[in-house]
Design a protein around this motif. Structure first.
Motif, short mmCIF file in Angstrom:
data_model
loop_
_atom_site.label_atom_id
_atom_site.label_comp_id
_atom_site.label_asym_id
_atom_site.label_seq_id
_atom_site.Cartn_x
_atom_site.Cartn_y
_atom_site.Cartn_z
N ALA A 36 0.84 -1.21 0.00
CA ALA A 36 0.00 0.00 0.00
C ALA A 36 0.86 1.24 0.00
O ALA A 36 0.63 2.20 -0.75
CB ALA A 36 -0.92 -0.01 1.22
N ALA A 37 1.88 1.24 0.86
CA ALA A 37 2.77 2.39 0.94
C ALA A 37 3.44 2.65 -0.40
O ALA A 37 3.64 3.79 -0.82
CB ALA A 37 3.81 2.17 2.03
N ALA A 58 2.79 17.77 6.33
CA ALA A 58 3.59 16.57 6.52
C ALA A 58 4.51 16.37 5.32
O ALA A 58 4.26 16.91 4.25
CB ALA A 58 2.69 15.35 6.68
N SER A 59 5.54 15.58 5.52
CA SER A 59 6.43 15.28 4.41
C SER A 59 5.90 14.06 3.66
O SER A 59 5.12 13.27 4.21
CB SER A 59 7.83 14.98 4.93
N ALA A 60 6.33 13.91 2.43
CA ALA A 60 5.89 12.77 1.62
C ALA A 60 6.32 11.46 2.28
O ALA A 60 5.57 10.48 2.32
CB ALA A 60 6.48 12.88 0.21
N GLU A 61 7.52 11.47 2.81
CA GLU A 61 8.05 10.26 3.43
C GLU A 61 7.19 9.82 4.61
O GLU A 61 6.86 8.63 4.74
CB GLU A 61 9.47 10.57 3.91
N TYR A 62 6.83 10.78 5.43
CA TYR A 62 6.00 10.45 6.60
C TYR A 62 4.64 9.94 6.17
O TYR A 62 4.13 8.95 6.71
CB TYR A 62 5.84 11.69 7.49
N ARG A 63 4.06 10.58 5.14
CA ARG A 63 2.75 10.15 4.66
C ARG A 63 2.82 8.70 4.17
O ARG A 63 1.93 7.90 4.43
CB ARG A 63 2.29 11.06 3.53
N ARG A 64 3.88 8.41 3.46
CA ARG A 64 4.03 7.06 2.93
C ARG A 64 4.11 6.05 4.08
O ARG A 64 3.47 5.00 4.06
CB ARG A 64 5.29 6.99 2.07
N GLU A 65 4.86 6.40 5.11
CA GLU A 65 4.96 5.48 6.26
C GLU A 65 3.62 5.31 6.94
O GLU A 65 3.28 4.22 7.40
CB GLU A 65 5.95 6.03 7.28
N MET A 66 2.87 6.40 7.02
CA MET A 66 1.57 6.32 7.69
C MET A 66 0.58 5.49 6.90
O MET A 66 -0.32 4.86 7.47
CB MET A 66 1.00 7.73 7.92
N VAL A 67 0.73 5.47 5.57
CA VAL A 67 -0.14 4.61 4.76
C VAL A 67 0.05 3.16 5.22
O VAL A 67 -0.91 2.42 5.41
CB VAL A 67 0.18 4.76 3.26
N ALA A 68 1.30 2.79 5.42
CA ALA A 68 1.57 1.42 5.86
C ALA A 68 0.95 1.16 7.23
O ALA A 68 0.31 0.13 7.46
CB ALA A 68 3.08 1.19 5.92
N VAL A 69 1.12 2.11 8.15
CA VAL A 69 0.58 1.95 9.51
C VAL A 69 -0.94 1.83 9.46
O VAL A 69 -1.54 0.94 10.08
CB VAL A 69 0.99 3.14 10.39
N LEU A 70 -1.58 2.73 8.73
CA LEU A 70 -3.05 2.70 8.66
C LEU A 70 -3.54 1.43 7.99
O LEU A 70 -4.53 0.83 8.44
CB LEU A 70 -3.56 3.92 7.90
N ALA A 71 -2.86 1.01 6.95
CA ALA A 71 -3.29 -0.19 6.23
C ALA A 71 -3.31 -1.37 7.18
O ALA A 71 -4.28 -2.12 7.27
CB ALA A 71 -2.37 -0.45 5.04
#
Lengths: 293, 769, 161
Positions: free
Chosen positions: A254-255, A266-279
């Motif tokens: 997903a990330a 937020a930074s793109a990097e953080y958003r990408r990591e949060m996608v993984a966490v939320l998924a």
């Protein structure tokens, strides 16, 4: 901070509303809740000559459910009505969650579900769950009616498939599949009044054994110009037994699909990591809930 | 514990609460005067530029526009610190920050005034923009922000006490670290607002303003408008919060006054939220280096402090804040040797100024975190280290700060006991943490900011048979509740009830002189003046009462609206009867009281020359606070949730305990925002990217942790009614306590604010690696 | 543009006011009707100081058009005290609990609280915090406000609409 002058219309019926939309053309904007529209007008980002206030049109109101068929939600239904609807909570949980986390009590009393999709901000709260739940939008105008899936309706950052003279009149949500559950969550700095850094909705359907994933839709918001429907996650999970071990792989997939930008939130990097966490979190929650249904 | 007080120490509801609750309190923006016009300011779109030309002819031609002014019509420089005054009502020749005012319009309604701004053409010649203080100092020769500051430095100073270098040599433990605080704004809810009314016939100006400092505003108006102060009257209606941001004067004040004088009609000017951010005057971002040395037993031997303050475009309170940061290292621990090197630098940003707990919050963050870390190195609890080094009543610092009274140790003890700190610190599961910090603040303040010997606060009390007790003082109630506490103290001193006292405040014509509501000075200062005024009244009344009762005046006490002999209880008489007789036989009864803080010799503020002691930070007494924070860190998202705060504070005798609690709780949430969410963000061109309450994130009710506060039993015998401050001490421990708690939770010591989830996640990853 | 005369029902009274479509409710209330209890803190719907009730629901009047409020019941802070000027139980509770400092957020906060308690007379602490999350306060730290609302719910005889 004042608005420029405009002419104001308040149609009482859908037919009147369509006629106005057709007649006034591109200088007209629809006023529903106004929580996005009026702010854009105050910032002089847009300067409509006409506002068509659709809050008095009964055909655009109401949450109507028919067992086996699903629900129809009028475009001008307030977010607060969705937040307080036992039906939505019962059948379309992710939408209920998103509605409850939009803005503040005041904003929820004003904003509408139609406005949230028509404004089409990438960070909007209700489009991801609507898409995850398989929502269709109903568009109508003087020329007639048509339906589109939500993901085909929102085309990009503040862009929709609405043509001149057309109005979004409602949403159709299909009857939830048996053994299914949906969930929504967002990431933001505060616990209220947030423009989400990332949000996500998941709709999971289990097979009769209540372990195998029959169907799955995962939609991410705020990581692309429009709600991003995951292709990788369903591919990885459909037809397989839901196992915590799989979640790491799924979250990474997903990330990888997310296309976030860096901005003041937020930074793109953080958003990408949060996608993984939320998924990971949402899939687990949806799975646990689907087993109980 | 209430030392036989009956009015002081009561949690009475605020006198202005009902009006505010009913929506009947009048704030400056609510006022309407006959013929009133509305003003708006045109603001610069460059952060640094020369103004080549301003053409406002089209604006003047717009129907409904009454006048337009530009900076050259009122070029006199003003500033809260007169020695460094370099601000103007509207830019003259040059703009130095994005959003600086360049012209102002008066029109018959707000919409027209706003529309007129678009019709003002300003020609700029952009200059390079400097947004970083170190870059500013480095490039000063090519980019000079103020002509009279060729190094882009407002002021720099070095203070030396004892011999820190020698002391460090014999220290068993030394730690030096860098700390960086963020660019934050007060975000009070009521934007700056001013209503000016100039009367052509009398030549008098009345200004209603949302201000904390009617006196300073009065002076600045006189300077900028070139009018004698006797022709100017400043009135303070209800104020919707200040926190230091309304502690000088704003361009709304000057522009409304100038426009009103030009058109001979009242002009009201209210800022938009973006203008509040542009005006700023918030906390200085500080880039600090602090080094502490302990002996083998953990006693502080030396502190070395270096601070570069990012001041923004103008001077404002800058010099004072700078000296306060240097002064703050001397308390609340015993520091025998100290060096402070400080400098306040200009950058092309909205100016920084005084913000709640000014000059204290930043060095407190550094010191409390450094000591927390040193405790670990020494191998003892941070609580033990701080208790060891904590000062006690009667302490005099090497910088000549004298602390007549403190319960700081009790604050630490209480917070530790109530929170169970010792059972939790270092023992909670990963992700959960508890942190301790302490702090203090001045109370009563010491300097007038300009050379003057006059008392800082004067209170006039009038007693008559019609109005009862009326207290006059030009103090400003900005929501902190001073009208209520002044009534309580006056009632206590006079022996009447709180409800009997009317307070006439916030008006330079109706009230007697007061310096202003800043640096937590008012309760102390007004209390002292009230005691003196009341003593005069009581003396006069006692003589009459004694005659009426047939006893000696010095045998009388006044309590509960009665005079009574302390030896013969049957000799007693109602207070009103005595007032009546006095008035009939002598006349109107008044008493006047003055407060001047004790003055230290040999200080020359204007040249920053120290003869003995540090220039700033002296005050008659000090308040103290200790806080323990418990946090829960989401290890996947990096989000820090504050779960609980345990606070214990020493405010001396609380005049109104409910009000004190409100100040403490407010302080906690106010500064929590700075630790975790708040930050003014600028683009490379100096434009603010989040000039709204949507993206400048202040805490909402959802962020409220459990708060447990204690007013530690305390009474300062040298203070009027035993009082000390309670509105700025509690902001000091908040940031370091949170930071120390986060360390306890995840083993990372943050030295840069705010601590966002992104920073936490990044730190967790680096730690794993 | 020529103004039109509209009728607004505010605090159970009918007011006739001349407005342009672009006029915002907060400005009409404060300047045309003269009810200055509703405050402007940001003009962008972020602070909640401009909160009024429309048909009992809390709404941000700084982003609401006055013309769109015809035929609705508007309640401002001035409409809470009774006909004799006695405080509404929520107002009294705020006073008793020390929940008012500078007072600028107070009108909006009280109305939001009223909307909550009218719907749910015994909300949990979390529900209270959630309901006032759109009302920013910089002075009190919210604690006494939450306590005041909880107490008002528990003891008052609030009429449920």
């Amino acid at each position: 901070m004042f608005l420029d002058h405009f002419e104001y219309y308040a149609p009482a019926t859908a037919a009147e509303a369509f006629a106005l939309a057709g007649r006034l053309g591109e200088g007209a904007r629809v006023l529903a809740g106004g929580t996005d529209l009026l702010l854009m007008m105050k910032d002089k980002l847009i300067k409509p000559c006409y506002l068509v206030d659709i809050n008095g049109v009964k055909e655009f109101q109401g949450i109507n459910y028919e067992a086996g068929k699903g629900a129809v939600i009028g475009a001008a239904v307030r977010i607060s009505e969705i937040e307080h609807s036992p039906l939505i909570r019962d059948k379309y949980y992710a939408l209920w969650q998103a509605a409850g986390e939009l803005g503040s009590v005041q904003v929820r009393s004003m904003a509408t579900i139609g406005g949230n999709s028509c404004h089409a901000s990438p960070a909007a709260e209700t489009p991801p769950p609507l898409a995850a739940l398989g929502a269709t939008v109903v568009i109508a105008g003087a020329a007639g009616k048509r339906e589109l899936s939500l993901e085909d309706f929102i085309l990009g950052n503040r862009q929709t498939a609405l043509k001149e003279g057309e109005l979004l009149t409602g949403f159709i949500l299909p009857e939830p599949a048996p053994r299914s559950a949906s969930r929504y969550a967002y990431i933001g700095l505060r616990d209220a009044m947030e423009i989400d850094a990332v949000n996500m909705a998941v709709n999971l359907v289990l097979d009769e054994d209540r372990l195998t994933v029959k169907n799955l839709k995962l939609v991410m918001g705020s990581v692309a110009p429009r709600p991003l429907i995951s292709a990788a996650v369903p591919k990885l999970l459909t037809g397989r037994k839901f196992e915590p071990m799989l979640l790491e792989q799924v979250a990474a997939a997903a990330a990888g699909e997310a296309k976030p930008i860096s901005d003041i939130r937020a930074s793109a990097e953080y958003r990408r990591e949060m996608v993984a966490v939320l998924a990971r979190r949402l899939l687990q929650e949806a799975f646990d809930a689907a087993r109980e249904v | 514990m209430n030392r036989r007080f009956t009015q002081v120490g009561r949690s009475v509801p605020r006198v202005d609460a009902p009006a505010k609750l009913k929506g009947e309190a009048i704030y400056t923006g609510d006022m309407v005067l006959p013929g009133m016009a509305y003003g708006k300011i045109k603001r610069s779109i460059y952060a640094h530029a020369l103004i080549k030309n301003i053409d406002y002819s089209k604006a003047l031609a717009l129907p409904g526009v009454l006048a337009v002014i530009t900076g050259d019509e009122a070029p006199n420089k003003w500033g809260i610190v007169p020695q460094t005054a370099n601000e103007v009502a509207l830019a003259v020749g040059k703009v130095r920050f994005h959003g600086e005012g360049v012209a102002a319009v008066a029109a018959i309604d707000e919409e027209t005034a706003e529309a007129a701004l678009d019709l003002i053409d300003v020609e700029y010649e952009p200059l390079p923009v400097i947004l970083d203080p170190f870059e500013s100092m480095k490039r000063a020769s090519e980019v000079c922000i103020h002509e009279d500051a060729p190094e882009n430095i407002l002021h720099a100073a070095e203070q030396l006490f004892g011999d820190p270098d020698k002391a460090f040599e014999s220290c068993a433990y030394i730690l030096e670290k860098e700390f960086h605080t963020s660019y934050v704004n007060h975000a009070f809810l009521e934007p700056h607002t001013a209503l000016a009314s100039f009367d052509r016939q009398s030549g008098k100006l009345q200004l209603w303003s949302s201000t904390q400092v009617p006196h300073y505003l009065h002076r600045q108006l006189s300077i900028v408008l070139e009018m004698p102060m006797s022709k100017i009257r400043v009135t303070v209606p209800a104020v919707g919060g200040g926190f230091g941001g309304k502690g000088e004067a704003s361009s709304a004040d000057f522009c409304a006054a100038l426009l009103s004088r030009k058109i001979g009609k009242p002009v009201k000017m209210t800022f938009e939220r973006s203008e509040v951010f542009a005006t700023n005057k918030g906390r200085h971002p500080c880039h600090m280096k602090m080094k502490i040395g302990l002996d083998k037993d953990g006693y502080i031997q030396a502190v070395d402090f270096d601070n570069t303050l990012d001041g923004g475009a103008y001077a404002g309170w800058g010099m004072v804040v700078m000296f306060y940061t240097a002064s703050m290292i001397h308390l609340p621990y015993k520091v025998p040797n100290a060096r402070a090197r400080v400098r306040r630098v200009y950058t092309n940003k909205p100016t920084c100024g005084a913000m709640r707990g000014l000059g204290g919050v930043q060095p407190r963050f550094a010191m409390e975190c450094l000591l927390d870390e040193m405790a670990e190195i020494v191998g003892i609890s941070p609580y033990e280290l701080k208790m060891k080094n904590a000062i006690e009543s009667g302490y005099r610092s090497v910088s000549n700060l004298y602390v007549p009274h403190t319960e700081y140790k009790k604050c630490l003890q209480t917070a530790v006991e109530k929170s169970g700190y010792l059972d939790k610190h270092g023992k909670l599961p990963f992700g959960k943490g508890i942190g301790l910090a302490g702090g203090y603040y001045i109370s009563g303040t010491a300097y007038t900011l300009y050379q003057a010997y006059k008392p800082h606060t004067t209170v006039l009390i009038r007693v008559d048979t019609e109005g009862g007790v009326t207290l006059h003082c030009a103090a400003a109630d900005i929501g902190q509740g001073c009208n209520t506490v002044m009534a309580q103290m006056a009632a206590e001193a006079l022996g009447v009830h709180f409800e009997d006292v009317h307070v006439v405040s916030g008006d330079t014509e109706l009230g007697t002189f007061d310096l202003g509501s800043f640096a937590s000075r008012l309760t102390y200062a007004a209390g002292a003046a009230i005691l003196e005024a009341a003593a005069e009244i009581n003396k006069k009344l006692k003589e009459v009462a004694a005659g009426m009762l047939g006893c000696r005046a010095d045998q009388l006490e006044i309590k509960d609206r009665r005079f009574y002999s302390i030896f013969e209880s049957r000799k007693a008489i109602d207070w009103e009867k005595v007032v009546d007789v006095y008035t009939n036989t002598v006349g109107t009864l008044t008493g006047i009281g003055h407060f001047s803080p004790p003055r230290l010799k040999g200080i020359d503020l204007s040249r920053g020359v120290r003869v003995q002691g540090a220039n700033i930070g002296h005050s008659p007494t000090f308040g103290f606070s200790s806080q323990i924070w418990e946090v829960d860190v989401d290890l996947e998202t990096g989000k820090i949730r504050a779960e609980k705060v345990t606070e214990a504070g020493d405010c001396g005798q609380p005049v109104n305990p409910m009000s004190v609690d409100g100040q403490v709780e407010g302080s906690i949430m106010f500064v929590m925002g700075q630790a975790l969410y708040e930050e003014m963000k600028l683009g490379p061109d100096g434009r603010m990217l989040n000039a709204s309450l949507h993206d400048y994130k202040v805490p909402t009710a959802m962020e409220l942790p459990e708060i447990d506060t204690t007013i530690v039993d305390s009474y300062d015998p040298t203070a009027p009614f035993g009082v000390k401050e309670s509105g700025e001490g509690p902001v000091q421990p908040t940031i370091p306590a949170i930071v120390n708690a986060v360390y306890d939770a995840i083993g990372v010591r943050f030295t840069e604010l705010p601590i966002t989830p992104e920073k936490v996640l990044k730190a967790l990853k680096e730690k794993k690696a | 543009m020529k103004k039109q005369l509209i009728q607004l029902e505010i605090n159970d009274l009918i007011y006739e006011v001349p407005v342009n479509p672009r006029d915002l409710l907060v400005d009409v209330l404060r300047k045309k009707v003269g009810l200055t209890g509703t405050k402007k803190g940001c003009g962008q719907g972020d602070c909640g100081a401009c909160t009024v009730l429309i048909d009992g629901a809390p709404v941000l009047s700084c982003i609401t058009l006055a013309v769109a409020c015809q035929g609705k019941k508007i309640t401002t802070i001035e409409g809470l005290a009774d006909a004799q000027g006695n405080l509404h139980p929520i107002q009294q509770s705020f006073m008793d609990h020390g929940a008012v400092q500078c007072g600028f957020c107070t009108p909006g906060m009280v109305l939001t609280a009223k909307a909550l308690l009218d719907r749910d007379p015994s909300p949990t602490e979390t529900e209270i915090k959630r309901s006032i999350a759109g009302n920013i306060c910089r002075c009190t730290g919210y604690k006494k406000i939450v306590e005041a609302i909880a107490a008002a719910g528990a003891t008052s005889k609030v009429e449920v609409q």
